[in-house]
Design a protein around this motif. Structure first.
Motif, PDB file in Angstrom:
ATOM      1  N   GLU A   1       0.834  -1.193   0.000  1.00  0.00           N
ATOM      2  CA  GLU A   1       0.000   0.000   0.000  1.00  0.00           C
ATOM      3  C   GLU A   1       0.868   1.242   0.000  1.00  0.00           C
ATOM      4  OE1 GLU A   1      -3.172   0.490  -0.218  1.00  0.00           O
ATOM      5  OE2 GLU A   1      -3.788  -1.603  -0.275  1.00  0.00           O
ATOM      6  N   ASN A   2       0.272   2.313  -0.443  1.00  0.00           N
ATOM      7  CA  ASN A   2       0.962   3.597  -0.444  1.00  0.00           C
ATOM      8  C   ASN A   2       0.822   4.221   0.928  1.00  0.00           C
ATOM      9  OD1 ASN A   2       2.097   6.012  -0.975  1.00  0.00           O
ATOM     10  ND2 ASN A   2       0.551   6.727  -2.420  1.00  0.00           N
ATOM     11  N   THR A   3       1.862   4.188   1.724  1.00  0.00           N
ATOM     12  CA  THR A   3       1.814   4.710   3.081  1.00  0.00           C
ATOM     13  C   THR A   3       2.732   5.902   3.201  1.00  0.00           C
ATOM     14  OG1 THR A   3       3.506   3.120   3.684  1.00  0.00           O
ATOM     15  CG2 THR A   3       1.233   2.476   4.100  1.00  0.00           C
ATOM     16  N   GLU A   4       2.336   6.961   2.522  1.00  0.00           N
ATOM     17  CA  GLU A   4       3.188   8.137   2.546  1.00  0.00           C
ATOM     18  C   GLU A   4       3.116   8.803   3.901  1.00  0.00           C
ATOM     19  OE1 GLU A   4      -0.778   9.320   0.863  1.00  0.00           O
ATOM     20  OE2 GLU A   4       0.641   7.701   0.753  1.00  0.00           O
ATOM     21  N   GLY A   5       4.198   9.440   4.279  1.00  0.00           N
ATOM     22  CA  GLY A   5       4.256  10.096   5.568  1.00  0.00           C
ATOM     23  C   GLY A   5       4.096  11.584   5.431  1.00  0.00           C
ATOM     24  N   ASN A   6       4.342  12.256   6.527  1.00  0.00           N
ATOM     25  CA  ASN A   6       4.151  13.694   6.541  1.00  0.00           C
ATOM     26  C   ASN A   6       5.210  14.431   5.755  1.00  0.00           C
ATOM     27  OD1 ASN A   6       1.896  13.511   8.037  1.00  0.00           O
ATOM     28  ND2 ASN A   6       2.858  13.938   9.991  1.00  0.00           N
ATOM     29  N   GLY A   7       6.266  13.720   5.335  1.00  0.00           N
ATOM     30  CA  GLY A   7       7.284  14.404   4.572  1.00  0.00           C
ATOM     31  C   GLY A   7       6.759  14.963   3.277  1.00  0.00           C
TER      32      GLY A   7
ATOM     33  N   ARG B   1      -8.252   2.166   1.294  1.00  0.00           N
ATOM     34  CA  ARG B   1      -7.839   2.977   2.426  1.00  0.00           C
ATOM     35  C   ARG B   1      -6.338   2.810   2.655  1.00  0.00           C
ATOM     36  NH1 ARG B   1     -10.054   5.277   7.031  1.00  0.00           N
ATOM     37  NH2 ARG B   1      -8.700   5.239   8.856  1.00  0.00           N
ATOM     38  N   SER B   2      -5.609   3.937   2.720  1.00  0.00           N
ATOM     39  CA  SER B   2      -4.165   3.914   2.924  1.00  0.00           C
ATOM     40  C   SER B   2      -3.768   5.183   3.651  1.00  0.00           C
ATOM     41  CB  SER B   2      -3.438   3.816   1.580  1.00  0.00           C
ATOM     42  OG  SER B   2      -2.043   3.769   1.780  1.00  0.00           O
ATOM     43  N   CYS B   3      -3.269   5.023   4.860  1.00  0.00           N
ATOM     44  CA  CYS B   3      -2.977   6.172   5.720  1.00  0.00           C
ATOM     45  C   CYS B   3      -1.496   6.505   5.696  1.00  0.00           C
ATOM     46  CB  CYS B   3      -3.405   5.887   7.160  1.00  0.00           C
ATOM     47  SG  CYS B   3      -5.172   5.537   7.340  1.00  0.00           S
ATOM     48  N   PRO B   4      -1.142   7.777   5.970  1.00  0.00           N
ATOM     49  CA  PRO B   4       0.279   8.133   6.101  1.00  0.00           C
ATOM     50  C   PRO B   4       0.935   7.347   7.231  1.00  0.00           C
ATOM     51  CG  PRO B   4      -1.090  10.097   5.933  1.00  0.00           C
ATOM     52  CD  PRO B   4      -2.026   8.940   6.115  1.00  0.00           C
ATOM     53  N   LYS B   5       2.233   7.134   7.102  1.00  0.00           N
ATOM     54  CA  LYS B   5       2.954   6.389   8.135  1.00  0.00           C
ATOM     55  C   LYS B   5       2.864   7.084   9.486  1.00  0.00           C
ATOM     56  CE  LYS B   5       6.282   4.180   5.029  1.00  0.00           C
ATOM     57  NZ  LYS B   5       7.712   4.026   4.668  1.00  0.00           N
ATOM     58  N   THR B   6       2.946   8.408   9.465  1.00  0.00           N
ATOM     59  CA  THR B   6       2.769   9.191  10.684  1.00  0.00           C
ATOM     60  C   THR B   6       1.542  10.063  10.510  1.00  0.00           C
ATOM     61  OG1 THR B   6       4.248  10.912   9.831  1.00  0.00           O
ATOM     62  CG2 THR B   6       5.212   9.216  11.253  1.00  0.00           C
ATOM     63  N   PRO B   7       0.651  10.103  11.487  1.00  0.00           N
ATOM     64  CA  PRO B   7      -0.579  10.892  11.340  1.00  0.00           C
ATOM     65  C   PRO B   7      -0.265  12.365  11.100  1.00  0.00           C
ATOM     66  CG  PRO B   7      -0.693   9.448  13.256  1.00  0.00           C
ATOM     67  CD  PRO B   7       0.727   9.415  12.786  1.00  0.00           C
TER      68      PRO B   7
ATOM     69  N   ARG C   1      -1.616   2.327  22.529  1.00  0.00           N
ATOM     70  CA  ARG C   1      -1.683   2.030  21.108  1.00  0.00           C
ATOM     71  C   ARG C   1      -1.073   3.131  20.256  1.00  0.00           C
ATOM     72  NH1 ARG C   1      -4.817  -1.815  19.232  1.00  0.00           N
ATOM     73  NH2 ARG C   1      -5.169  -0.637  17.318  1.00  0.00           N
ATOM     74  N   CYS C   2      -1.549   4.355  20.413  1.00  0.00           N
ATOM     75  CA  CYS C   2      -1.150   5.446  19.534  1.00  0.00           C
ATOM     76  C   CYS C   2       0.097   6.131  20.071  1.00  0.00           C
ATOM     77  CB  CYS C   2      -2.275   6.465  19.382  1.00  0.00           C
ATOM     78  SG  CYS C   2      -3.817   5.743  18.802  1.00  0.00           S
ATOM     79  N   ARG C   3       1.114   6.230  19.224  1.00  0.00           N
ATOM     80  CA  ARG C   3       2.368   6.842  19.639  1.00  0.00           C
ATOM     81  C   ARG C   3       2.220   8.340  19.865  1.00  0.00           C
ATOM     82  NH1 ARG C   3       5.847   3.733  22.111  1.00  0.00           N
ATOM     83  NH2 ARG C   3       6.309   1.830  20.972  1.00  0.00           N
ATOM     84  N   GLN C   4       1.342   8.978  19.119  1.00  0.00           N
ATOM     85  CA  GLN C   4       1.193  10.421  19.211  1.00  0.00           C
ATOM     86  C   GLN C   4      -0.285  10.725  19.427  1.00  0.00           C
ATOM     87  OE1 GLN C   4       2.670  12.649  15.831  1.00  0.00           O
ATOM     88  NE2 GLN C   4       3.695  14.063  17.191  1.00  0.00           N
ATOM     89  N   ALA C   5      -0.692  10.771  20.692  1.00  0.00           N
ATOM     90  CA  ALA C   5      -2.099  10.978  21.001  1.00  0.00           C
ATOM     91  C   ALA C   5      -2.583  12.352  20.557  1.00  0.00           C
ATOM     92  CB  ALA C   5      -2.333  10.794  22.504  1.00  0.00           C
ATOM     93  N   ALA C   6      -1.674  13.308  20.416  1.00  0.00           N
ATOM     94  CA  ALA C   6      -2.080  14.638  19.971  1.00  0.00           C
ATOM     95  C   ALA C   6      -2.661  14.598  18.559  1.00  0.00           C
ATOM     96  CB  ALA C   6      -0.889  15.596  20.024  1.00  0.00           C
ATOM     97  N   SER C   7      -2.311  13.582  17.775  1.00  0.00           N
ATOM     98  CA  SER C   7      -2.866  13.474  16.423  1.00  0.00           C
ATOM     99  C   SER C   7      -4.366  13.205  16.469  1.00  0.00           C
ATOM    100  CB  SER C   7      -2.159  12.362  15.643  1.00  0.00           C
ATOM    101  OG  SER C   7      -2.394  11.097  16.235  1.00  0.00           O
ATOM    102  N   ILE C   8      -4.855  12.593  17.551  1.00  0.00           N
ATOM    103  CA  ILE C   8      -6.290  12.367  17.687  1.00  0.00           C
ATOM    104  C   ILE C   8      -7.005  13.696  17.888  1.00  0.00           C
ATOM    105  CG2 ILE C   8      -8.052  11.105  18.971  1.00  0.00           C
ATOM    106  CD1 ILE C   8      -5.835   9.207  19.893  1.00  0.00           C
TER     107      ILE C   8
END
Length: 736
Positions: A178-184, A265-271, A671-678
């Motif tokens: 899948e295409n899991t592009e990140g925030n870069g 459905r394909s999400c970025p590696k980092t939210p 579970r979530c490494r960065q809860a601020a993304s929620i």
């Protein structure tokens, strides 16, 4: 020689005393030799306690505590008295080497008994604190039964989440390729300013019994939000701009691409940690319900291809600043009311608003179908397909109708099995018969046994008609009615799913085959579509064996397959008390402006049931790591989906008027490494002027309030008592 001489002399009649002396000497010699060879094993415990350089084992997906923290823990362990018994002291070095394991390059040894005893003491202490708090927790104006409900959504629920497993199935398989592009690839990411030494320390608590693990999940202790973190926000710079959906829109790669939507459905590696901008034409206060059924602000749903779509269709008209929906116009010629009446005439067993309560509408073109059914007390969930580049699903949400956006190609939809009373597809142009009929088999999975599949098409294709006939016959769907409406100029076919497994055994060709017994029909998160038929539930403990009661009796009727009915009744009464005595009157929310609501951590649908008599609808979200209670929610005549809040939700920005989160963040810290993304996702889903009601622990609400203030949200109310609290906040029009 001495021993031999004594033995020869013992044969002579010298007396009994001499013989006993010889035996004693031989015994002392044996003890001396045994003590010499066994001295190495007695030092096993000393060697184990002196291994200061060996770290404790950590899971592969967790971070190791920082060195200075580990040193403090080791010093603490050194000063604690050892309680190792004599049996452990007698273990050999060989046994110790057998128990060594290599995890992430660090050696782990069996856990000593004193470590297990310390853990047991911690558990006993936490249990005592819980029992002590159970009698004191109460939030304002929540009635006498609040404590019972709070416990249900608190520690008790956390234990169930770990014991009952997850509905996640197939996530790794789905991510391959899948295409899991990140925030870069996103220039508008927010900057999280924090130093390395400000990161929260994660302590791994080992679950053990003797030298063997119990197999339970390892908990990661530490704050959900870093209280020392500072946030600066920027706008997302994406091709989809103000309609950005992170897990559906493609935002990576170079060149001119014709399509900007994923096929799956394909999400970025980092939210994403950026904020979605407002529409360029300006964003106005949405038209309130029920006026929104007839008109919405055009600027709120503006889309490049929407203007061209309006010119080709008469059921939506741009009139000044509004997009209007004439009542005498619809996708169905002759009117949608005539269309619904003709369906009831074709199949008299279909009674809208009675035995038919929950309907799935595939395609989400003309919202008049959902609007007319709503007048009949039918709750219709529209499925906006990802390739709808006109974004009609956003128009439906702006009008106030339940809608989600999801690709539908190779994976299951995020619903449990056998929950929809009827599924409707009108000109949705889905090739049901292609790819082995996987898409129709997915409809068979989520359709209730005895449920109805209503298919209407304007133009009959002979080849497609024959292929559809062969496919529906292979899955044993019964054609109840087939009629061409002369007024509406559409052909309508109504199918019914079998109510038992008997008919499957009568098939000449066993294709598609029945699914294997270990195939979970309710697993729906990143699960590929199957080319098999799930058997109709027959056991009394399975959901779907009986048709629910008619609406509205259905809302508070609990079938036999629901376990612990008393708890469900208590949960319903608990949320009724909270909604009536606190939410509706004590928070300053103008409920006349509230239409679209999401319960981000629904359990049994109690919150939605408490609002059933109000002019709102609630999207009940059951997290994939929580107990699977979504079938219960549908059984009560409500709607919902599975979701993992570590990822973005399948909806457009500015979709909801109110978000409700009951102990969501405290359950996600493992579970979530960065809860601020929620929080960023909440900002994306919520409309300007919308509300968020968050119930959680005070240690979570305090830093969360700081994040919301950095987003320029207005904090309307906070309340805390006995380490539990409520935070009520309102989103503003602010954008960086």
């Amino acid at each position: 020689m001495t021993i031999a001489r004594l033995a020869r002399q013992a044969k002579r009649p010298r007396g009994f005393c001499v013989k006993m002396t010889a035996v004693a000497v031989m015994g002392f010699c044996f003890i001396f030799v045994w003590s010499m060879f066994s001295s190495s094993s007695t030092s096993a415990t000393t060697q184990r306690e002196s291994f200061d350089d060996i770290a404790e084992p950590v899971a592969g997906n967790t971070r190791v505590s920082r060195p200075h923290t580990q040193s403090r823990e080791r010093e603490k362990e050194k000063h604690e008295p050892s309680r190792v018994n004599e049996k452990q002291n007698g273990e050999s070095d060989l046994d110790l080497k057998k128990d060594e394991k290599k995890i992430n390059g660090s050696v782990s040894l069996v856990v000593n008994e004193h470590e297990s005893r310390r853990k047991d003491k911690k558990e006993e202490a936490s249990l005592e604190r819980k029992e002590k708090d159970d009698g004191t927790k109460k939030l304002p104006n929540e009635g006498e039964k609040d404590n019972q409900g709070q416990e249900e959504s608190g520690d008790e629920e956390s234990e169930k989440e770990e014991e009952e497993g997850e509905v996640v199935d197939g996530k790794k398989e789905a991510n391959d390729g899948e295409n899991t592009e990140g925030n870069g690839d996103i220039q508008g990411d927010g900057d999280l300013i924090q130093n390395a030494d400000q990161e929260s320390v994660e302590e791994v608590e080992h679950e053990s019994a003797g030298s063997k693990s119990t197999g339970k999940k390892r908990k990661i202790k530490g704050p959900v939000f870093d209280p020392n973190a500072h946030y600066s926000w920027r706008l997302c710079s994406t091709r989809s701009k103000h309609n950005y959906m992170p897990c559906i829109d493609i935002e990576s790669g170079t060149g001119r691409l014709q399509s900007y939507r994923h096929t799956e459905r394909s999400c970025p590696k980092t939210p994403p940690m950026c904020l979605v901008p407002l529409p360029h034409e300006g964003y106005g206060t949405p038209v309130h319900w029920p006026e929104s059924k007839l008109k919405v602000l055009y600027s709120n749903v503006a889309h490049p291809k929407l203007a061209a779509f309006i010119k080709k269709n008469s059921w939506l008209v741009q009139s000044g600043e509004y997009l209007t929906f004439p009542q005498n116009q619809s996708e169905f010629k002759g009117g949608v009311q005539h269309y619904l009446d003709s369906i009831e005439e074709m199949v008299p067993d279909i009674e809208w608003g009675k035995n038919i309560r929950v309907v799935l509408d595939i395609g989400c073109t003309d919202s008049s179908f959902a609007a007319s059914l709503l007048d009949k007390e039918v709750l219709t969930l529209s499925l906006g397909l990802k390739d709808d580049l006109v974004d009609l699903a956003q128009v439906a949400l702006e009008r106030g109708f339940p809608t989600i956006v999801s690709p539908f190609g190779s994976r299951r939809l995020h619903f449990p099995s056998g929950v929809f009373d009827a599924i409707h597809c009108s000109g949705c142009s889905i090739p049901w018969h292609s790819n082995g009929g996987k898409l129709l088999l997915e409809m068979n999975r989520i359709l209730r046994p005895g449920g109805y599949f209503i298919l209407s098409t304007k133009h009959d294709n002979i080849e497609e008609e024959e292929a559809m006939t062969t496919l529906t016959a292979s899955v044993c769907w019964n054609v109840l009615a087939h009629k061409t409406d002369e007024v509406g100029e559409v052909g309508v076919k109504i199918y019914q799913k079998p109510e038992s497994n008997d008919i499957y055994g009568l098939r000449r060709r066993k294709h598609p085959p029945l699914c294997k017994e270990n195939e979970n029909p309710d697993a729906a998160w990143y699960v590929p579509l199957k080319t098999c038929l799930h058997p109709v539930p027959s056991a009394i403990e399975q959901h779907g064996t009986e048709w629910p009661e008619e609406w509205p009796k259905r809302l508070e009727t609990y079938p036999d397959w629901m376990n612990n009915k008393e708890k469900l009744v208590a949960d319903t009464n608990h949320w009724k008390a909270i909604v009536e005595k606190s939410y509706l009157t004590g928070m300053g929310i103008d409920w006349s402006n509230i239409r679209n609501i999401m319960d981000m951590k629904a359990i049994n649908g109690g919150f939605a049931a408490a609002l059933a008599q109000h002019k709102v609808w609630v999207m009940n979200v059951v997290p994939v790591h929580a107990p699977d209670t979504l079938p219960i929610i549908y059984e009560r005549g409500l709607i919902g989906v599975y979701h993992d809040w570590c990822e973005s939700f399948g909806t457009y920005p500015r979709s909801y008027d109110l978000l409700h989160a009951d102990h969501l963040f405290s359950r996600l810290k493992n579970r979530c490494r960065q809860a601020a993304s929620i929080v960023v996702e909440m900002d994306r889903m919520l409309r300007p002027g919308g509300w968020a009601v968050i119930r959680d622990k005070v240690e979570i609400l305090d830093p969360l309030e700081g994040i919301l203030r950095s987003l320029h949200w207005e904090i309307r109310m906070t309340y805390a008592q006995d380490k539990e609290g409520i935070l009520c906040a309102q989103k503003t029009m602010w954008r960086p």
